[in-house]
Scaffold this motif. Structure first.
Motif, PDB file in Angstrom:
ATOM      1  N   GLN A  85       0.829  -1.202   0.000  1.00  0.00           N
ATOM      2  CA  GLN A  85       0.000   0.000   0.000  1.00  0.00           C
ATOM      3  C   GLN A  85       0.865   1.254   0.000  1.00  0.00           C
ATOM      4  O   GLN A  85       1.824   1.366   0.752  1.00  0.00           O
ATOM      5  CB  GLN A  85      -0.926  -0.008   1.206  1.00  0.00           C
ATOM      6  N   MET A  86       0.492   2.167  -0.878  1.00  0.00           N
ATOM      7  CA  MET A  86       1.197   3.434  -0.994  1.00  0.00           C
ATOM      8  C   MET A  86       0.801   4.351   0.163  1.00  0.00           C
ATOM      9  O   MET A  86      -0.253   4.177   0.774  1.00  0.00           O
ATOM     10  CB  MET A  86       0.821   4.109  -2.316  1.00  0.00           C
ATOM     11  N   ALA A  87       1.641   5.339   0.426  1.00  0.00           N
ATOM     12  CA  ALA A  87       1.342   6.326   1.462  1.00  0.00           C
ATOM     13  C   ALA A  87       0.297   7.332   0.983  1.00  0.00           C
ATOM     14  O   ALA A  87      -0.488   7.840   1.772  1.00  0.00           O
ATOM     15  CB  ALA A  87       2.620   7.055   1.872  1.00  0.00           C
TER      16      ALA A  87
ATOM     17  N   HIS B 214      -7.306  18.752  -6.045  1.00  0.00           N
ATOM     18  CA  HIS B 214      -6.469  17.634  -5.587  1.00  0.00           C
ATOM     19  C   HIS B 214      -5.230  17.440  -6.465  1.00  0.00           C
ATOM     20  O   HIS B 214      -4.531  16.429  -6.337  1.00  0.00           O
ATOM     21  CB  HIS B 214      -7.295  16.339  -5.553  1.00  0.00           C
ATOM     22  N   ASP B 215      -4.949  18.392  -7.338  1.00  0.00           N
ATOM     23  CA  ASP B 215      -3.774  18.275  -8.215  1.00  0.00           C
ATOM     24  C   ASP B 215      -2.485  18.064  -7.412  1.00  0.00           C
ATOM     25  O   ASP B 215      -1.624  17.271  -7.801  1.00  0.00           O
ATOM     26  CB  ASP B 215      -3.618  19.515  -9.104  1.00  0.00           C
ATOM     27  N   TRP B 216      -2.372  18.752  -6.306  1.00  0.00           N
ATOM     28  CA  TRP B 216      -1.158  18.643  -5.501  1.00  0.00           C
ATOM     29  C   TRP B 216      -0.982  17.229  -4.928  1.00  0.00           C
ATOM     30  O   TRP B 216       0.140  16.728  -4.827  1.00  0.00           O
ATOM     31  CB  TRP B 216      -1.159  19.692  -4.377  1.00  0.00           C
ATOM     32  N   GLU B 217      -2.095  16.574  -4.569  1.00  0.00           N
ATOM     33  CA  GLU B 217      -2.016  15.196  -4.066  1.00  0.00           C
ATOM     34  C   GLU B 217      -1.639  14.223  -5.186  1.00  0.00           C
ATOM     35  O   GLU B 217      -0.891  13.272  -4.967  1.00  0.00           O
ATOM     36  CB  GLU B 217      -3.347  14.766  -3.457  1.00  0.00           C
ATOM     37  N   ALA B 218      -2.159  14.481  -6.378  1.00  0.00           N
ATOM     38  CA  ALA B 218      -1.795  13.658  -7.531  1.00  0.00           C
ATOM     39  C   ALA B 218      -0.300  13.790  -7.817  1.00  0.00           C
ATOM     40  O   ALA B 218       0.355  12.810  -8.167  1.00  0.00           O
ATOM     41  CB  ALA B 218      -2.621  14.049  -8.754  1.00  0.00           C
ATOM     42  N   GLU B 219       0.228  14.984  -7.638  1.00  0.00           N
ATOM     43  CA  GLU B 219       1.666  15.209  -7.815  1.00  0.00           C
ATOM     44  C   GLU B 219       2.465  14.391  -6.796  1.00  0.00           C
ATOM     45  O   GLU B 219       3.481  13.773  -7.133  1.00  0.00           O
ATOM     46  CB  GLU B 219       1.979  16.704  -7.674  1.00  0.00           C
ATOM     47  N   LEU B 220       2.004  14.354  -5.563  1.00  0.00           N
ATOM     48  CA  LEU B 220       2.665  13.534  -4.539  1.00  0.00           C
ATOM     49  C   LEU B 220       2.605  12.051  -4.902  1.00  0.00           C
ATOM     50  O   LEU B 220       3.576  11.315  -4.695  1.00  0.00           O
ATOM     51  CB  LEU B 220       2.026  13.763  -3.166  1.00  0.00           C
ATOM     52  N   LEU B 221       1.481  11.620  -5.450  1.00  0.00           N
ATOM     53  CA  LEU B 221       1.331  10.226  -5.858  1.00  0.00           C
ATOM     54  C   LEU B 221       2.307   9.894  -6.985  1.00  0.00           C
ATOM     55  O   LEU B 221       2.966   8.852  -6.961  1.00  0.00           O
ATOM     56  CB  LEU B 221      -0.110   9.943  -6.284  1.00  0.00           C
TER      57      LEU B 221
END
Length: 178
Positions: free
Chosen positions: A137-139, A162-169
């Protein structure tokens, strides 16, 4: 180059999953080290599990199962995109996961859920499933609040928050897959 599949985990008419997966792919494809593809379970069209042997044996009887195995085996990681249905995940996604065994083992997975409450309960339930499949599982696991009545334009606007979270992913996949 490493490959990650974004699996669209709903087949309902007028589903939002395709829109979420398309937005996510645009965000993730900024990578020069990882390739992201969308797999739509509606197109895969697996019947309710009908293999006679346990999936972890890898002894598949049906051509459709072997084709599903071949497709999934091409990928180094996964993003499961799915709505919350009655505090759980869609049956079609569970069915698709249940068809295979070794193909999922040890591969990183991120859960991207959405719904009126962000899909929190669906994500909790799915964590047990992916743990049982021995996936890593990813963080980063997005929970996106979208209402069924939201227009496509409103949903698009909300997704972009949520673009910033997608960038983290994307960064986490690049780090994990090298």
């Amino acid at each position: 180059m490493k490959k990650v599949a974004i699996i669209v985990g709903s087949v309902r008419p007028n589903r939002r999953s395709s829109q979420v997966a398309a937005w996510l792919k645009v965000q993730l494809q900024q990578s020069s080290r990882v390739e992201f593809d969308v797999i739509d379970l509606k197109k895969v069209d697996l019947p309710v599990m009908d293999e006679p042997k346990l999936p972890f044996t890898g002894l598949y009887t049906h051509a459709k199962t072997r084709a599903w195995s071949d497709l999934i085996s091409q990928y180094d990681g996964f993003v499961l995109v799915f709505p919350q249905y009655n505090w759980g995940y869609p049956a079609v996604l569970k069915n698709a996961l249940d068809y295979l065994g070794k193909e999922w083992q040890g591969k990183p997975v991120s859960l991207v859920t959405f719904g009126g409450h962000g899909g929190t309960q669906a994500q909790l339930a799915m964590r047990l499933v992916v743990a049982g499949l021995k996936m890593t599982q990813m963080a980063v696991n997005l929970q996106i609040s979208l209402m069924p009545g939201n227009s496509s334009a409103t949903a698009d606007r909300l997704l972009h928050t949520h673009d910033w979270e997608a960038e983290l992913l994307r960064q986490e996949f690049e780090h994990r897959l090298g």
